[in-house]
Design an enzyme around this catalytic site. Structure first.
Site, short mmCIF file in Angstrom:
data_model
loop_
_atom_site.label_atom_id
_atom_site.label_comp_id
_atom_site.label_asym_id
_atom_site.label_seq_id
_atom_site.Cartn_x
_atom_site.Cartn_y
_atom_site.Cartn_z
N LYS A 193 0.83 -1.20 0.00
CA LYS A 193 0.00 0.00 0.00
C LYS A 193 0.88 1.26 0.00
O LYS A 193 1.52 1.57 0.98
CB LYS A 193 -0.92 0.07 1.23
CG LYS A 193 -1.95 1.20 1.05
CD LYS A 193 -2.56 1.70 2.34
CE LYS A 193 -1.82 2.83 2.98
NZ LYS A 193 -1.76 4.10 2.23
N GLY A 246 7.11 5.05 8.14
CA GLY A 246 6.27 6.23 8.34
C GLY A 246 6.49 6.81 9.72
O GLY A 246 7.58 6.69 10.28
N SER A 247 5.45 7.39 10.28
CA SER A 247 5.58 8.09 11.56
C SER A 247 5.64 7.09 12.72
O SER A 247 5.09 5.99 12.64
CB SER A 247 4.40 9.03 11.76
OG SER A 247 3.19 8.31 11.76
N THR A 248 6.29 7.50 13.78
CA THR A 248 6.37 6.67 14.98
C THR A 248 4.97 6.43 15.54
O THR A 248 4.65 5.33 16.01
CB THR A 248 7.30 7.34 16.01
OG1 THR A 248 8.64 7.32 15.47
CG2 THR A 248 7.30 6.61 17.34
N GLU A 268 10.20 1.22 10.23
CA GLU A 268 11.22 2.23 9.99
C GLU A 268 10.53 3.57 10.22
O GLU A 268 9.67 3.97 9.43
CB GLU A 268 11.76 2.07 8.56
CG GLU A 268 13.14 2.62 8.40
CD GLU A 268 13.11 4.02 7.88
OE1 GLU A 268 13.11 4.94 8.72
OE2 GLU A 268 13.05 4.20 6.66
N CYS A 302 13.50 10.80 6.93
CA CYS A 302 13.43 10.29 8.30
C CYS A 302 14.74 10.47 9.03
O CYS A 302 14.76 10.66 10.24
CB CYS A 302 13.01 8.82 8.30
SG CYS A 302 13.91 7.85 7.10
N GLU A 399 9.88 15.65 15.47
CA GLU A 399 10.31 15.57 14.08
C GLU A 399 9.51 16.60 13.28
O GLU A 399 8.28 16.56 13.26
CB GLU A 399 10.04 14.16 13.57
CG GLU A 399 10.49 13.94 12.14
CD GLU A 399 10.35 12.49 11.70
OE1 GLU A 399 9.29 11.90 11.97
OE2 GLU A 399 11.29 11.97 11.09
#
Ligand code: NAP
Ligand code: MG
Length: 495
Positions: A193, A246-248, A268, A302, A399
């Site tokens: 996706k 993607g985001s944490t 990641e 990232c 971030e």
């Protein structure tokens, strides 16, 4: 597709954008079960590029079913490693033949400079497929000598099975390559996706995967939204493994969703990477590295070197040099040949970056350059350097994922490791010095998955990448990625 009329595009790009794009399920291009589509836009203008199918739970179910069937029986299940290797290599060649189309779609969709798509994203994707093509024939177990008498024991490394892969919008094609190449090399099947903002290159890749000869169901590509299509992958009971970038915040959601059937998870995630300049460094090189570290890809990286620590003696010199770079950057649409920095990916991302910098200024930070959106059409933000920050400010802790660096002076080189490690993240770090002992000692002391010494953002398919702490779980690329997509089986024979 008014936005691309008149532009010099390949005929395949034009053709690709001339109709709605569909989902790849079991080798066929199909509409979403709901019949819904969504708009894909050019972040340089906000104009629509095309519509893509909005895949959701039902489509994911069908894709997982196809991936399961392809994994368990048929040509893929029986395929020898060297044939898988050849297919991966063939795919890399097809990408190469269509490199201009991929680069154009990437730039139109994501915003990054066309020169960067052509020089970095697409070639690096090709290299990843080629590197992993080599690994397909080298997945071995090991022979064991047990203490138990009269036994013969060995391990097998087997593909983990049906893999769900959820990728972000900052390097859409490259992230697809990082995920697909190792999974296919070891014999897994995949439901991929892409991010809702940038599905186009993954969809084109789907066409070439079919063209290369991968059997139906081996790779399924489902464009759609995270909360629906993404969530359906993460919680699916018949998906054996999920790989996410993607985001944490979403990484934690994925981890929870994956617990239902205890699928294997690799993540990641975000970062707030320290880039440390010691006064004895080649300062000209350090300025260039600091700029690359934060302005590359509009800072939507990232591992961006977003906390720039500079030894006090060199602070004015480095900040001055970096300010010159920032102020001189040509911020323009990615299709513009003179573009040095494109727009951010979306209005949402522009707002996020704007809000974080505004908060930083309210908290007392100073914008030496930039500090605001460019204004007008498109989602452009000025290259920005913030000083006068404090460790507890949100611009230091969070971030930003935009072209915004915080420059922080330090006096005592012995204390810099503590500052560098003062973050919940641990993805990457940079070190600039001519002192090799200091360089290696600092590299060991920093808690990060990648440390660059006198360089930044250097990547190679053979070098593993991933995060300590809340920057993730697992390592992609290098031989290490094979662990993410294989199970180990011990076989013990009584003689
Ligand atoms: P995100 O939400 O983490 O998106 C990454 C991927 O996860 C997308 O494909 C997304 O789908 C999907 N997703 C979202 N919610 C999901 C859910 N509940 N279940 C399963 N999948 C889900 O990232 P974003 O919102 O685009 O960006 C937010 C921030 O994330 C950025 O500001 C940046 O700090 C960070 N980020 C980090 C990276 C990285 O490389 N580590 C990349 C991108 C963003 P949709 O496309 O529908 O959202
Ligand atoms: Mg887009």
């Amino acid at each position: 597709m008014a936005v691309v009329e008149g532009a010099e595009l390949t005929s395949r790009t034009k053709e690709f954008l001339s109709s709605n794009r569909k989902l790849l399920i079991n080798g066929d291009w199909v509409d979403a079960a709901s019949g819904k589509t969504f708009s894909v836009t050019d972040p340089a203008t906000g104009d629509e590029l095309c519509q893509v199918a909005e895949g959701a739970k039902e489509d994911i179910d069908r894709a997982v079913k196809a991936a399961r069937a392809a994994f368990e029986s048929g040509p893929w299940a029986e395929m020898t490693p060297n044939v898988r290797s050849k297919l991966l290599w063939k795919l890399s060649q097809l990408i190469e033949e269509n490199a201009d189309t991929f680069a154009e779609l990437e730039t139109l969709d994501n915003g990054k400079a066309l020169s960067i798509s052509k020089a970095v994203d697409i070639p690096a994707s090709i290299e990843n497929f080629q590197y992993m093509a080599g690994w397909a024939t080298k997945i071995d177990g090991r022979l064991m000598t047990l203490s138990m008498p009269n036994t013969h024991a060995y391990t097998l490394r087997e593909p983990v099975g049906v893999v769900g892969q959820i990728i972000p919008w900052n390097f859409p094609m490259l992230m697809a390559a990082w995920k697909l190449a190792p999974a296919l090399a070891v014999g897994c099947t995949v439901v991929l996706k892409p991010a809702e903002q940038t599905p186009l290159t993954a969809l084109l890749l789907g066409e070439l995967i079919t063209e290369a000869g991968f059997p139906p169901g081996v790779v399924n590509v489902i464009s759609g939204f995270g909360e629906t299509a993404g969530a359906a992958i993460a919680e699916h009971p018949d998906v054996d493994k999920v790989a996410f970038t993607g985001s944490t915040e979403v990484g934690k959601i994925i981890l929870r969703a994956a617990s239902g059937n205890l699928k294997k998870v690799s993540l990641e995630l975000g970062g707030k990477s320290p880039n440390v300049v010691f006064a004895d460094a080649n300062l000209e090189a350090a300025v260039g590295g600091a700029a690359t570290g934060i302005f590359f890809n509009q800072g939507q990286v990232c591992c961006a070197g977003s906390r720039l620590f500079i030894e006090k003696k060199a602070f004015d010199n480095v900040v001055g040099g970096l300010s010159d770079v920032a102020a001189g950057m040509n911020v323009a649409p990615g299709m513009d040949a003179a573009c040095e920095m494109g727009p951010l990916v979306s209005d949402v991302q522009l707002q996020r970056v704007t809000d974080l910098v505004e908060q930083g200024k309210k908290d007392g930070a100073t914008a030496v350059v930039g500090g605001e959106p460019v204004g007008g059409n498109g989602y452009f933000y000025k290259p920005t350097i913030l000083t006068d920050t404090k460790p507890d400010m949100s611009v230091i802790k969070e971030e930003i994922f935009g072209p915004v660096v915080t420059a922080i002076p330090f006096e005592d080189p012995n204390e810099i490791v503590a500052h560098a490690n003062d973050t919940e993240y641990g993805l990457a770090a940079g070190i600039w010095t001519r002192d090799i002992s200091k360089a290696h000692a600092t590299a060991r002391a920093i808690k990060a998955g990648t440390v660059w010494i006198n360089c930044y953002n250097a990547f190679d398919p053979h070098m593993p990448f991933g995060g300590y702490k809340q920057s993730g779980i697992g390592r992609e690329m290098g031989p290490e990625v094979l662990d993410l997509y294989t199970e180990v089986k011990s076989v013990c024979v009584a003689l």
